[in-house]
Motif scaffolding. Structure first.
Motif, PDB file in Angstrom:
ATOM      1  N   THR A   1     -11.238  -0.983   9.314  1.00 29.76           N
ATOM      2  CA  THR A   1     -11.985   0.366   9.034  1.00 29.76           C
ATOM      3  C   THR A   1     -12.367   0.026   7.671  1.00 29.76           C
ATOM      4  OG1 THR A   1     -10.299   1.630   8.215  1.00 29.76           O
ATOM      5  CG2 THR A   1     -10.626   1.828  10.276  1.00 29.76           C
ATOM      6  N   PRO A   2     -13.655   0.770   7.092  1.00 27.86           N
ATOM      7  CA  PRO A   2     -14.208   0.823   5.601  1.00 27.86           C
ATOM      8  C   PRO A   2     -13.083   1.063   4.804  1.00 27.86           C
ATOM      9  CG  PRO A   2     -15.605   1.875   7.176  1.00 27.86           C
ATOM     10  CD  PRO A   2     -14.301   1.737   8.033  1.00 27.86           C
ATOM     11  N   ALA A   3     -11.835   1.822   4.951  1.00 32.45           N
ATOM     12  CA  ALA A   3     -10.962   2.118   4.097  1.00 32.45           C
ATOM     13  C   ALA A   3      -9.960   1.079   3.987  1.00 32.45           C
ATOM     14  CB  ALA A   3     -10.245   3.512   4.560  1.00 32.45           C
ATOM     15  N   GLN A   4      -9.589   0.511   5.142  1.00 34.61           N
ATOM     16  CA  GLN A   4      -8.923  -0.756   5.325  1.00 34.61           C
ATOM     17  C   GLN A   4      -9.428  -2.033   4.557  1.00 34.61           C
ATOM     18  OE1 GLN A   4      -8.309  -0.890   9.530  1.00 34.61           O
ATOM     19  NE2 GLN A   4      -6.923   0.631   9.522  1.00 34.61           N
ATOM     20  N   GLY A   5     -10.876  -1.989   4.609  1.00 36.71           N
ATOM     21  CA  GLY A   5     -11.364  -3.167   3.902  1.00 36.71           C
ATOM     22  C   GLY A   5     -11.408  -2.868   2.418  1.00 36.71           C
ATOM     23  N   ALA A   6     -11.809  -1.525   2.141  1.00 31.13           N
ATOM     24  CA  ALA A   6     -11.586  -1.405   0.546  1.00 31.13           C
ATOM     25  C   ALA A   6     -10.244  -1.730   0.115  1.00 31.13           C
ATOM     26  CB  ALA A   6     -11.941  -0.074   0.199  1.00 31.13           C
ATOM     27  N   LEU A   7      -9.096  -1.311   0.896  1.00 32.50           N
ATOM     28  CA  LEU A   7      -7.469  -1.529   0.221  1.00 32.50           C
ATOM     29  C   LEU A   7      -7.547  -3.149   0.218  1.00 32.50           C
ATOM     30  CD1 LEU A   7      -5.921   1.529   1.888  1.00 32.50           C
ATOM     31  CD2 LEU A   7      -6.676   1.467  -0.473  1.00 32.50           C
ATOM     32  N   GLY A   8      -7.951  -3.660   1.375  1.00 30.49           N
ATOM     33  CA  GLY A   8      -7.764  -5.112   1.466  1.00 30.49           C
ATOM     34  C   GLY A   8      -8.293  -5.843   0.316  1.00 30.49           C
ATOM     35  N   TRP A   9      -9.487  -5.131  -0.149  1.00 34.27           N
ATOM     36  CA  TRP A   9     -10.201  -5.802  -1.426  1.00 34.27           C
ATOM     37  C   TRP A   9      -9.257  -6.053  -2.705  1.00 34.27           C
ATOM     38  CZ3 TRP A   9     -11.175  -4.322  -6.390  1.00 34.27           C
ATOM     39  CH2 TRP A   9     -12.182  -4.973  -7.257  1.00 34.27           C
TER      40      TRP A   9
ATOM     41  N   ARG B   1      -2.457   6.744   8.870  1.00 35.55           N
ATOM     42  CA  ARG B   1      -2.458   5.677   9.937  1.00 35.55           C
ATOM     43  C   ARG B   1      -3.678   4.621   9.319  1.00 35.55           C
ATOM     44  NH1 ARG B   1       0.283   5.793  14.408  1.00 35.55           N
ATOM     45  NH2 ARG B   1       1.328   7.952  15.157  1.00 35.55           N
ATOM     46  N   ASP B   2      -4.654   5.282   8.962  1.00 32.99           N
ATOM     47  CA  ASP B   2      -5.833   4.445   8.583  1.00 32.99           C
ATOM     48  C   ASP B   2      -5.524   3.592   7.245  1.00 32.99           C
ATOM     49  OD1 ASP B   2      -8.286   3.397   8.395  1.00 32.99           O
ATOM     50  OD2 ASP B   2      -9.342   5.239   7.522  1.00 32.99           O
ATOM     51  N   ASN B   3      -4.982   4.196   6.399  1.00 31.50           N
ATOM     52  CA  ASN B   3      -4.663   3.754   5.073  1.00 31.50           C
ATOM     53  C   ASN B   3      -3.470   2.644   5.221  1.00 31.50           C
ATOM     54  OD1 ASN B   3      -6.684   5.082   3.627  1.00 31.50           O
ATOM     55  ND2 ASN B   3      -4.962   6.789   3.189  1.00 31.50           N
ATOM     56  N   LEU B   4      -2.594   3.035   5.700  1.00 33.19           N
ATOM     57  CA  LEU B   4      -1.398   2.032   5.998  1.00 33.19           C
ATOM     58  C   LEU B   4      -1.639   0.990   7.101  1.00 33.19           C
ATOM     59  CD1 LEU B   4       1.825   4.125   5.830  1.00 33.19           C
ATOM     60  CD2 LEU B   4       0.754   2.794   4.002  1.00 33.19           C
ATOM     61  N   GLY B   5      -2.787   0.902   7.653  1.00 35.71           N
ATOM     62  CA  GLY B   5      -3.344  -0.012   8.719  1.00 35.71           C
ATOM     63  C   GLY B   5      -3.687  -0.964   7.860  1.00 35.71           C
TER      64      GLY B   5
ATOM     65  N   VAL C   1       0.967  -1.149   0.050  1.00 37.26           N
ATOM     66  CA  VAL C   1       0.097  -0.049   0.031  1.00 37.26           C
ATOM     67  C   VAL C   1       0.763   1.139  -0.030  1.00 37.26           C
ATOM     68  CG1 VAL C   1      -1.523   1.109   1.341  1.00 37.26           C
ATOM     69  CG2 VAL C   1      -1.828  -1.228   1.185  1.00 37.26           C
ATOM     70  N   GLY C   2       0.663   2.058  -1.103  1.00 37.96           N
ATOM     71  CA  GLY C   2       1.548   3.264  -0.912  1.00 37.96           C
ATOM     72  C   GLY C   2       0.660   4.580  -0.572  1.00 37.96           C
ATOM     73  N   LEU C   3       1.219   5.551  -1.209  1.00 36.71           N
ATOM     74  CA  LEU C   3       0.630   6.983  -0.639  1.00 36.71           C
ATOM     75  C   LEU C   3       0.503   7.658  -1.944  1.00 36.71           C
ATOM     76  CD1 LEU C   3       2.347   6.296   1.919  1.00 36.71           C
ATOM     77  CD2 LEU C   3       1.079   8.229   2.669  1.00 36.71           C
ATOM     78  N   GLY C   4      -0.675   8.241  -2.267  1.00 37.86           N
ATOM     79  CA  GLY C   4      -0.902   9.169  -3.323  1.00 37.86           C
ATOM     80  C   GLY C   4      -0.773  10.640  -2.838  1.00 37.86           C
ATOM     81  N   CYS C   5      -0.221  11.201  -3.558  1.00 40.25           N
ATOM     82  CA  CYS C   5       0.408  12.712  -3.212  1.00 40.25           C
ATOM     83  C   CYS C   5      -0.475  13.882  -4.181  1.00 40.25           C
ATOM     84  CB  CYS C   5       1.830  12.949  -3.345  1.00 40.25           C
ATOM     85  SG  CYS C   5       2.841  11.697  -2.172  1.00 40.25           S
ATOM     86  N   TRP C   6      -1.471  13.227  -4.675  1.00 44.66           N
ATOM     87  CA  TRP C   6      -2.291  14.547  -5.378  1.00 44.66           C
ATOM     88  C   TRP C   6      -2.823  15.585  -4.240  1.00 44.66           C
ATOM     89  CZ3 TRP C   6      -7.363  12.949  -8.621  1.00 44.66           C
ATOM     90  CH2 TRP C   6      -7.942  14.153  -8.885  1.00 44.66           C
ATOM     91  N   ALA C   7      -3.333  15.282  -3.070  1.00 43.13           N
ATOM     92  CA  ALA C   7      -4.067  16.205  -2.407  1.00 43.13           C
ATOM     93  C   ALA C   7      -2.882  17.111  -1.816  1.00 43.13           C
ATOM     94  CB  ALA C   7      -4.707  15.302  -1.284  1.00 43.13           C
TER      95      ALA C   7
ATOM     96  N   LEU D   1       5.588   9.954   9.109  1.00 48.43           N
ATOM     97  CA  LEU D   1       4.821   9.039   9.641  1.00 48.43           C
ATOM     98  C   LEU D   1       4.733   7.703   8.849  1.00 48.43           C
ATOM     99  CD1 LEU D   1       3.192   7.934  12.037  1.00 48.43           C
ATOM    100  CD2 LEU D   1       1.244   9.135  11.254  1.00 48.43           C
ATOM    101  N   ALA D   2       4.232   8.059   7.594  1.00 47.66           N
ATOM    102  CA  ALA D   2       4.214   6.825   6.731  1.00 47.66           C
ATOM    103  C   ALA D   2       5.380   5.994   6.397  1.00 47.66           C
ATOM    104  CB  ALA D   2       4.014   7.401   5.079  1.00 47.66           C
ATOM    105  N   LEU D   3       6.677   6.573   6.480  1.00 45.87           N
ATOM    106  CA  LEU D   3       7.683   5.935   6.482  1.00 45.87           C
ATOM    107  C   LEU D   3       8.181   4.846   7.898  1.00 45.87           C
ATOM    108  CD1 LEU D   3      10.195   8.526   4.873  1.00 45.87           C
ATOM    109  CD2 LEU D   3       9.538   6.302   3.809  1.00 45.87           C
ATOM    110  N   ASP D   4       7.793   5.839   8.928  1.00 42.68           N
ATOM    111  CA  ASP D   4       7.792   4.932  10.289  1.00 42.68           C
ATOM    112  C   ASP D   4       6.886   3.632  10.262  1.00 42.68           C
ATOM    113  OD1 ASP D   4       9.580   6.832  11.024  1.00 42.68           O
ATOM    114  OD2 ASP D   4       8.112   7.881  12.120  1.00 42.68           O
ATOM    115  N   LEU D   5       5.825   3.613   9.337  1.00 45.07           N
ATOM    116  CA  LEU D   5       4.960   2.762   9.533  1.00 45.07           C
ATOM    117  C   LEU D   5       5.024   1.776   8.355  1.00 45.07           C
ATOM    118  CD1 LEU D   5       1.481   4.889  10.179  1.00 45.07           C
ATOM    119  CD2 LEU D   5       2.814   3.276  11.840  1.00 45.07           C
ATOM    120  N   GLY D   6       6.270   1.772   7.661  1.00 42.56           N
ATOM    121  CA  GLY D   6       6.483   0.791   6.619  1.00 42.56           C
ATOM    122  C   GLY D   6       5.965   1.195   5.295  1.00 42.56           C
ATOM    123  N   GLY D   7       5.399   2.439   5.220  1.00 41.78           N
ATOM    124  CA  GLY D   7       5.078   2.780   3.715  1.00 41.78           C
ATOM    125  C   GLY D   7       6.242   3.390   2.977  1.00 41.78           C
TER     126      GLY D   7
END
Length: 332
Positions: free
Chosen positions: A274-282, A303-307, A19-25, A53-59
């Motif tokens: 969370t709903p987001a974690q479920g959607a990413l798990g899909w 935190r939510d996304n990288l969870g 799971v990565g991070l999109g930097c548009w926003a 934080l993302a780097l610390d969490l493994g992203g």
């Protein structure tokens, strides 16, 4: 099977977080076709803290573009990674010309001379001497223009300025044409619970390409935070009136999509997700080649996304139940 939090970036030899991070926003305000194309106000200091934080969490995978804030996203990302460049895999994109002072996108250009110029600018903003994955941002190109861009990108690899390259497109046939180039390693396709892309996923499986997934949360719909009463400000791309924004109309979520989220909320949140974690798990379950890149503006979103990395892919029976629950809805 044990889930690995790392996935290969196609045939590049590079590995990155699944799971990565999109930097548009985090690019802030900019204009496309006379309309806002950003995600509202941003706080650069907060963006930098979120990346750290993302780097610390493994992203480790960060996807940006020179178009996002006409360079501002790249600048912020480069600042955040200044002391930790070796810990990150940077993917950026080119192809939209821009007026940086006016924060406006102007046209498109993927000519060899422009590819070379755009790469130089991105390297400077990112504060690095190499880009891990350099992607064509324009989704539809004539074959001759695509081939010329591919040749220019191979030269950048030879020069050591990029390690691999890809194309942000949903056209599997056009992506397949690029397999003749040895360093073509990834596609970026729209993929979410609401938007499948089986032809591209089949290509990625057959040819060992990575599938970076934009809009993995359907522009936020799959976080479950929207209701029929929700209204986004006019400064948000989802309220700007772009014809290609399909999940919102005039800043309001489409009621049928609110209903879809409610229909699958309980299944998405299985196992305390969370709903987001479920959607990413899909997405993670959809193919071993997928790498969703949800956007963020805050540490809480990171935190939510990288969870999702801790939970891994949804189970096959959960995937089947989501298919069953969505079968009664009209296709998007």
């Amino acid at each position: 099977m044990v889930f690995s939090k790392l996935r290969p970036l196609g045939r590049s030899g590079i590995a990155a977080s699944a799971v990565g991070l999109g930097c548009w926003a985090i690019g802030g305000h900019f204009i496309l076709d006379g309309r806002p194309d950003g995600w509202g106000d941003v706080d650069d200091a907060q963006s930098i803290r979120a990346i750290e934080l993302a780097l610390d969490l493994g992203g480790t995978l960060f996807d940006t573009a020179d178009a996002y804030g006409t360079g501002h996203s790249e600048t912020v990302l480069g600042t955040a990674l200044k002391r930790r460049r070796a810990d990150a895999v940077i993917a950026t994109k080119f192809g939209f010309t821009y007026d940086a002072a006016a924060r406006a996108l102007l046209a498109t250009d993927v000519s060899p001379s422009y590819v070379d110029w755009a790469c130089t600018q991105s390297l400077q903003r990112l504060g690095t001497d190499y880009i891990d994955l350099y992607q064509i941002h324009v989704g539809d190109l004539p074959d001759d223009a695509a081939d010329a861009a591919g040749e220019a990108l191979e030269r950048l690899v030879d020069q050591g300025r990029i390690r691999a390259w890809g194309w942000s497109t949903d056209d599997a046939a056009k992506a397949a044409r690029m397999l003749k180039f040895p360093h073509f390693s990834a596609v970026q396709q729209e993929l979410s619970v609401f938007r499948d892309g089986p032809e591209m996923l089949e290509l990625c499986a057959a040819e060992n390409l990575a599938s970076l997934n934009r809009s993995p949360l359907a522009m936020g719909m799959l976080t479950g935070k929207f209701s029929n009463a929700s209204q986004l400000p006019g400064s948000d791309v989802r309220a700007a009136g772009h014809s290609w924004v399909r999940f919102f109309k005039d800043g309001k979520p489409l009621p049928e999509l609110v209903a879809r989220v409610e229909a699958i909320r309980e299944v998405l949140t299985t196992g305390s997700r969370t709903p987001a974690q479920g959607a990413l798990g899909w997405i993670l379950a959809r193919s071993p080649h997928t790498m969703p890149i949800p956007g963020f503006k805050s540490e809480a979103q990171v935190r939510d996304n990288l969870g999702a990395l801790d939970f891994g892919p949804l189970a096959p029976d959960t995937m089947a139940e989501i298919d069953r629950l969505l079968a009664g809805f009209d296709p998007l």
